[in-house]
Every structure is written in C-alpha cells, then in structure tokens.
Design a protein around this motif. Sequence first.
Motif, mmCIF file in Angstrom:
data_model
loop_
_atom_site.group_PDB
_atom_site.id
_atom_site.type_symbol
_atom_site.label_atom_id
_atom_site.label_comp_id
_atom_site.label_asym_id
_atom_site.label_seq_id
_atom_site.Cartn_x
_atom_site.Cartn_y
_atom_site.Cartn_z
ATOM 1 N N PRO A 105 -52.527 -15.200 27.622
ATOM 2 C CA PRO A 105 -52.265 -14.640 26.291
ATOM 3 C C PRO A 105 -50.808 -14.872 25.881
ATOM 4 C CG PRO A 105 -53.333 -13.021 27.675
ATOM 5 C CD PRO A 105 -53.053 -14.174 28.553
ATOM 6 N N ASP A 106 -50.551 -14.730 24.589
ATOM 7 C CA ASP A 106 -49.220 -15.014 24.064
ATOM 8 C C ASP A 106 -48.180 -14.066 24.626
ATOM 9 O OD1 ASP A 106 -50.676 -15.694 20.850
ATOM 10 O OD2 ASP A 106 -50.212 -17.043 22.509
ATOM 11 N N LEU A 107 -46.951 -14.583 24.736
ATOM 12 C CA LEU A 107 -45.853 -13.771 25.253
ATOM 13 C C LEU A 107 -44.740 -13.674 24.232
ATOM 14 C CD1 LEU A 107 -45.349 -15.462 28.739
ATOM 15 C CD2 LEU A 107 -46.626 -13.387 28.296
ATOM 16 N N VAL A 108 -44.049 -12.551 24.246
ATOM 17 C CA VAL A 108 -42.798 -12.438 23.507
ATOM 18 C C VAL A 108 -41.717 -12.256 24.553
ATOM 19 C CG1 VAL A 108 -41.437 -10.997 21.973
ATOM 20 C CG2 VAL A 108 -43.802 -11.492 21.426
ATOM 21 N N VAL A 109 -40.754 -13.153 24.577
ATOM 22 C CA VAL A 109 -39.782 -13.160 25.663
ATOM 23 C C VAL A 109 -38.518 -12.425 25.240
ATOM 24 C CG1 VAL A 109 -38.424 -14.628 27.169
ATOM 25 C CG2 VAL A 109 -40.689 -15.351 26.461
ATOM 26 N N VAL A 110 -38.100 -11.466 26.048
ATOM 27 C CA VAL A 110 -36.848 -10.761 25.806
ATOM 28 C C VAL A 110 -35.879 -11.241 26.863
ATOM 29 C CG1 VAL A 110 -35.735 -8.520 25.708
ATOM 30 C CG2 VAL A 110 -38.088 -8.775 24.947
ATOM 31 N N THR A 111 -34.768 -11.811 26.437
ATOM 32 C CA THR A 111 -33.948 -12.489 27.423
ATOM 33 C C THR A 111 -32.481 -12.105 27.322
ATOM 34 O OG1 THR A 111 -33.188 -14.638 28.181
ATOM 35 C CG2 THR A 111 -33.736 -14.456 25.881
ATOM 36 N N LEU A 112 -31.801 -12.261 28.446
ATOM 37 C CA LEU A 112 -30.357 -12.133 28.448
ATOM 38 C C LEU A 112 -29.750 -13.474 28.043
ATOM 39 C CD1 LEU A 112 -29.749 -10.079 31.698
ATOM 40 C CD2 LEU A 112 -30.138 -9.308 29.380
ATOM 41 N N PRO A 113 -28.497 -13.482 27.588
ATOM 42 C CA PRO A 113 -27.932 -14.713 27.033
ATOM 43 C C PRO A 113 -27.931 -15.907 27.986
ATOM 44 C CG PRO A 113 -26.453 -12.877 26.663
ATOM 45 C CD PRO A 113 -27.577 -12.345 27.453
#
Lengths: 248, 728, 101
Positions: B79-87
Amino acid sequence: MALIEFFGCLFLAFGPPTAMFAITIAKDPIRVIILMTSSFFWLISLLISALVWFALVPLRNKLLFALVFSVFTQEVFRYLFYLFIKKAQKGLEKVQKNIHHKDRTDFDGRVISYVSGLGFGIISGAFSLVNVLGDMTGPGTVGIYGDSQYFFLVSAMLSLCFILLHTCWSIIMYLSLTIYPKKSVKLWSCLFLVVFSHLFVSCLSLANDSKREKSYVYTVLLSYIVLILNVVVSVVIVRKTYKQKLGA
Amino acid sequence: MNTFFFFLSVLVRTIISDLNKERTYVNLLNTIPCIRRFNSSHQIGCGKLDYSSYEGIVYSVRDKAEFGRLEKLNKLDIPDLVVVTLPSYFAKIVQLHQHDSGNSRIQGIVLVSNLDYISNLTESDLNLSDDSTSPNSKFSLYSTNKTYGPSEWNPSGTNFMFQNFNIPFYTIYDLNEIEKVIDECYDKFNQHIFDKYTSNSFSIKSSESLCGMQLGLRMTGAVSSTVCTRRSNIMHTLESSSFCDPLGGSNYFTFLSQRPSNDLPITILSARLDAFSLYEYFTPAANEPISSLIGLFGITELLAKQRSQMNYSSILVVLFDNEAFDYGGSSRFASDLVREKFPEIKLSFGQDQEESFVLKKNNITSIIELGQLGAIGFEQNENLYIHRDPISYAKEPNVAKTIKQLTDKLTKYSSNIKPIENINQQLPTSSIHSFLRNNILIGGISLADFNKEFNSKFYHGVFDTPENMNVTFPDDLSEDEAVNFTTKFAEKLQGLTTSIAQTIFSLHNPTQTELSEQVSLSTLNRLVYCFYKNTTCKYFQDMMTTSQWKSYLTLLEANLPKGKLSFYTGVDDNPISGKWLSSMLLRYFSRNLDLESLSEDDCSKDSEKVRKYERENHISIRNFYYVKNSTCVASSIFLTSSVSPAFDQFEKGVLVETDKFPAWTESSWNGVDVQMKIFMFTRPSIAGLTLSLGIVTLVLAFVLTFLADKFAHRIFYPKDAEQNEIFD
Amino acid sequence: MNLNKVNDKEKLEICRKYYLAGFAFLPFLWLVNFFWFYKHAFKRNEFPEQTQMKTYIIRSGIGCLVWLIILVIWNVLFQTFRVDWDSVGDHLTFILPSGRP
C-alpha cells in the motif's frame, strides 16, 4: 477501504427498514403519508428537547439529564401523535374507501400503529447514524486516540436496534391505549414498559466505553434482548386486539 | 460512574455531531506546503490532481536502517506510503521517488525541519540548497555566451526547486506536531509492523491497524505561465477563474541626498530583498538576504547623517524584490529606465509648489551591490570580494574606469576588501545582470563573502539559519544584554561597511573630506539580535507606531507561525513580513535627521515648521510618523512594481518578450481548511466483517419481511378469529 | 399526441414537418421521427401515403446516423488534440480543466 465499512453499516442499519418500507408501506399512499407525518412529529420532539438542552446552560454537560429529558419528550410526542392520528382516522378511512377495490390494502388501528412506529424509528435512526456515515467516507476511522475500531459497526447495530424498537413501542402504546380501559393495570404496565425500556436502552449507550471493547458486547447484547422482549409483547398485543373484539 | 465520562450516546450523536471527526482525525495546522509554480515554458513544484487524494501509511526515516528498508519496500507491491524524514535522507528519498515515479509507493514526503528535534547532525546532513547549482543562469549575461558557460556558484544546490513532482511535499517544524506524527502515529502503530519486514516479502495482516496521513493541495494551474495566463483570461462562464498569479511585489528605493535629482551623478547602493525555499513562505534567509540587509541598513544610517554635506552626488538606496526568481524586480527597474516608463514621483514643497520627478538612466554612474555577507562570521573568513562583469569591463571604457575607481577606493579604505583573483571570472548572481542586459552599461560591483563559489551551503534552503552562519547568543542573556552582545559577524561587518560607506561618500566628492564616524556597532548588534533571535524585539517596536507594530505582528502570524520572518516575494503585492519590515527599517534609517526632534504635533506634512523647512531647502518629504522615544521619522521611500515586464499584458492573456524577461507565476489553489491530517486506516478484517454483516442483514431482512407480509394473517390472527375483521 | 387519433394524411404531414425541421441542425428530431413512425411505415399494411412516409423516415435515419458519426469523430479529435491545439483548444473549451494540462 473506508467505503467498504460505509456500505456495510448502511446496509446493516437501514436494510431492514428499507425492506419493511418497500414491501409493506410503499404500496399504499396513505401509509406513506402517515409515515412521513410521524417522522415529522419525532423531529419536533427532538427540536424541543434540543431547545431545552440549549436553554439550561448549566446542565449542558450533564448528558444524562439531556438524555432522560429527550426520552420523555419523545414518548410524549408519541402519545400526541396517537391523539392526532385518531382524529384523522375517520377521514383517512373515507379516502381509503374511494380507492379501487383491487388496490385496497388493510387499514386499521394496527396498521397505523406499525406505520407510525416505523416512521419514528426511521427518522431517529437517520439522525443518529447519518453523521457517523458521513465520516466513514473519509479515509480514516476512529482509533488514533485509542478508541476501538468497532465503533462504526456498533453504532450501526444500535441504530438498527432503535429503529425496530421504536416500531414496537408505537404498536404497544397505541394498541394498549385502544383495547385496555383507562386506569387499568394492564394499560399502565404497557405504557410503563415502553417508557422504561426506552430509558433503559438509551442509558445503556451511555455505558459504552470506547476504550474497552467488552463494554460494546454487553451493551449490544442487552439492547437486542430488550428488542426481542418488546417484539414478543407487541405480537401478543396484536393478537389480543382480535380476541378483544370477539370476547367483548 | 466512570462510564459516564467515556460515552457514546444517541443524543450526543444527534446534538454534537463533530465528536466523530475529533476522534478520527488529528489535524496538523503548522505545516508548510510545496506549491506549484510556472515559468514561461515549464511547470515546477508540487500539487495534486483534482480527483485523487494523497494518503498513505506513515513511514519514518530516521537512520540508515530505515532508509535501506524503504528502498526495498519501494519496489514491492505494498500500500501507499507517506514518508516522514529527517534532512539527512531527504535528497536520497526524493531521488528514490523520482527514479520511477510512476511505480513508486511514496505518495508524499514530509521533511522534519526543527533542529531542536534532531540531534547529532553534521553540516553535511543539512546540505539542502533548494536552488540549482547555477542560480538564475538563464537570465544572466552569459546565458547565450559561448565562452562563458554557466558557472557553478552553488555546488550544494540540489535543484529541487525547479523539478516537477507529482506528489505533495511538506515540512513540519512545530515540535508538538512532529511528536504527534513520529511518536504517536508511527512509533505507536506502524513501527512493529515494518520491523517484521524481511528481505523476502512484506505483508500486512488484515487484523493490523495502521496509522496513515492525508495531505496535499489542489492546484488549479497547469503546464506553464503562457497557458495559465491565457486560460485566466478566457471567460466562458460568468465566473472568472484565476489559474495563476505573477510573482512580484515592490522594489523600495530612497534618495540619501537632500533631494531626488537627475542632474547629479547617481550612485546606486542596492541589496536583494527576497529569497525562496521549496516550501512556500518558509525562508530563514539568514545569509541571503538578511546579512546584506543588515550591512545596507548600517551604511544607510551612517550616510543619512551626512545628508546635508552630500550635495555633489545622489545616492539611491534600492531594495530589489523578486530577484530570486530570475531577477524579476531588477529587470523591471532596468527596463522601466530604458523605455522611459519609470513611474513619476510627485514632489511637493510647502503648500503650493509641486514638481514631478522621473528617474532617468543618463546619470546613473555606478552600482554597488551588497551580496551574501554571512561567511565573515566564521573565524577563517575575513574578506569581502569585489565581483564585476568581465565582458563589459573589457569592452566599455567608462565601465572599466568606474570599476577601477571603486576598487581602488575600497581597497584603500579596507584591507579586507579584495578584488577577485581570476579576472576572467563571471559576475555571480547579482541584480547588475539586469542592468547590463538592458543596455544600461555602467560600472557595477557586487561585494560578497565568497571568491570562486558560495561559502554558504544553504543558499535558498530551509536551513539558511543564523546558527549555520555562526551567529549564536549565549543562553543566559536577557533581552537588554543580548541586544548589545557583539557577535563576530557584527564586529567584522562594522569595519567592512564603514569602508564601503567611505567609498560612497568620496565618490564625485570635490573635497577630500572623509567620514568622521564609523557605522554604528550598536545598530548592527541590535539588527543582528532582532533579525536572528527575536523578531518581536523592543528595538523594532521603538521604530514603529502602535498601529504599525500591530500590523507587523499580524503579518508575522499570517505568513508563518511562531514569529518567523518570511522573505518570499509573494503575489499580488501581498505584504510579506520580512519585506514589509525591511521597508520600515529603510524608512527609519534614511529619515531626515534635521526633522528628527520635532514634536508629535509638528510631525506632519501640514505643520508650519515642516512646510518652512521644505520651502527653504527645496525638499519634499513624503511620510511623517512619530515613534516612541520622541522621534519624528520624516522619510521618503518610493515603491515601484517588481513584477517582471513579461506580464505587462497579463490582463489580455498574453506574455511579452519571454526570451528577454522571466515569467514566473504561482498557481492558485482551492482552499482547504486542513492540509494535513493523520488517522487510523480501517482494519481490513473489520471492514470485511461489517460489509458481510450488512449484506447478510439486508438480504435476510427482505426475505423475512416478504414472508412476514405473506403470512401475516397466520402470525397475528389468533386461531379462532374471522377473516377480514375490520378493527376500530 | 396520440397517433391513433389522427388520419393517415395528417400523419404524413407530421412526418414531413419533422423531416424538414430536422435540417435546421436538429438531429434529434430526425431520431424521434424515425422511431415514432417506424411502425406505421414498415410494420403496417399498405396505405397510400406509406411510400412517401418511408422515404422520409429513411432519410431521417440516415441523417441521424451521419450526425452521430460527425459528433463522435469531433469528440475523439477534441479530446485527443485539445492540449496540442494550444490557444485554439483553450478557446474551444467551455470548462477549463483545473490542475491538469
């Protein structure tokens, strides 16, 4: 994914009333009119109880009070509708007689009580479930604060229960008012059953603790037991209406 | 009794219908989107299509392991992902998505930009300059030149600003919201599921609940500025729809001499006013342009004290807006001069005398531009470098003469201002490009802290912060102490700006007098404190009237939360906090000191004292206002539009001369109340259960009702009753 | 209007009027004409006006078909080339798409 739940709850809560409407009510225009009118009476009762809730500011947060008051208002309006429809019954019967004999359906006090009960039920079910259904169309469901995800399913089940219960309560109230003499024990016990079981099931919903799923099971189970009880009583009363006529 | 406080009831549902939404969605309000923009031929930025919604399971990337896992997951059918990332991993994740954007599982990228949340970061982790490696190269002097190709001024540039993404990008920097997303959403619900991933396969059981996020804005414009301008102009239905708006606001300028005049030689002292980053309005902009603005204001304050002495030349201080997008503001300024369309300025002296003034290009002799100055805050950097265009230097004798004169003076007054080492080096990003391209062949120099390439690795990015400029304040200072704290940056800047002021003062000066003062260190310290540490400091407040201060505070909140200044150029000349503040500071520092001590009643254009002063000195002053510590601010600053000349016929739906002038527009979008929210996805098992129960109930209901209707007589009639008995 | 109450001469008149009116860029009139009078023109016993009626409704049917083909071709062309036709395409579009080319 959320739409699956939406349709599931929609069918669950509104399936039986739709079936009842399509098969028993839609064929006769008089019945449809009575259904609409009784829905309207329920709406007025909701409006009045909402106004009172709004006006009594200090008691706004005490949901128990609001709930109890609303139950009593609904029952009062059920009774008012009974008086109202009694007056209109003669006129409605005349209209009935004019219909071609082939198309004519049964029309008497039993039918009126059933139809008006269903009217009350459908509108109350609609009001209680439509907002929840609206939220089901979005991608999310309850749960991020720790609530149980069965919330939607349980809401639909309880709505269905209420719709059927309203039908039974109208039957019990109207028919008992017709066949039992005033101030008899049987009459008062029937009325008491209606009001008390309404209060009981409404307050049961207060006991729902969304963080503990077990409470849902108990609430739903108890509500449906009350429903079965009311169905039995209403069937008994309908049968009694025939015996009464014969017996008297 | 406990149960009374955790409840769902029929009546609650009927009366308080929002309760569901509050339990379902957590709204994140302090997030900043990447929006869509266009130039004359291309579309850049992010946006979502009308009919799709961007939602996915939240996945966080905080270390190498999580990133490695994402790389593998991206190729699977999940399924689709929304990625939360550090710089540190942002650039790699963007490339991961762009590599195969059709099949990529990533439906949105959210950058965590609050450095307090992130610890143990090195500078290389933050190398996010969103601009290209050769900023503004298409509209520079060398865009068609074969000998001078584009020069890599900005090696840290990722060029993300100019790519077209088909997924939304957001940044969050509010600590509470970051914790909601990472701790309460990913860590609590999703982490254990993703931890079970092995290299073979990945599956989500139907009984597992996952936390998801929905994000995005629906952009209305598409394709390019040409197309959206044309479409904005077509009105088939009664409602006019706007698809895009041209970028631009206002250039501000003022004359530091006694009166604006075309007769004296004009020297322009300029700095840029705007910046951008991938996320709308979010421009910490510490090095570019705040460092140059601080220098400019210091010089302005010093030269304004000499106003009465400088009757031999006109000093024009200009703040160019809309420079970050291919020099829109300066090309507007220069083309207006060339076509003699420069707006007329009305001057009135006293009561009856009125004149009008139009700036002409004939007597503009030189331009001194302040570029990035921030690197001098570091120990090893001491110098500013004099950049100029080599082509006009070689070809035009008067250009060469002016530049030589300026260079000689600057090197004389300061040992730390040096010409560039390679005499054939191009002119870097600078407003001077617009003047030379529009055939205003004058000597222009750009003073900056770098020699061969930018010192700053964060040019036009979200980490262009004071900390990355080595401007920090000790923790235990009160506001009064901090305002007087001298940073390395301010200390060195004082010497350099004084030399620049000396140079300007001595240009065309028949006498050999020099300035007796230096640029005020306390002014520089205050500006450093207020711009970099506390944008609502008392020093700024003392420069504005109460109503101006209120507007400022409202502006601060309107663009970005938490008092951050924005230097984005904006559209429709909307006031932007950083630019508006700069115009107020320009007013304050260029005020007429002769009228400074007027009383509050006298501080207005109608007062007798002012009229007498204006008549006697043949000076016209535009604005008067009175600020706290008994100062009358009498100043004249002027605005001209900084929208690119390509939009001169925007209302007719066409762009003009797009090969000569930039045509940047910003797409409009349909407003949504909440752009980003997190929630729980429905467990497939529950959804399936509900649907099957629903269908079963429906079918059963129809069957039972039909049967009941058919056999009603048998159910309800007691055995010994007659048929068709009509009752009551 | 109930055709049963109208005699054959008047039926022919109505058919003819619909046929002629359809030339004013009204293909739906032709379509209606075709279906309305089909039974009378082909599925009935002979009556004097029938041949004339036949020609009218056959021509109506053909005209309708031609219109259908033209409209389908135009629709396909427009949908495919609207974006490529730049300015012309935009001016021909009634509702400009939002967010897409």
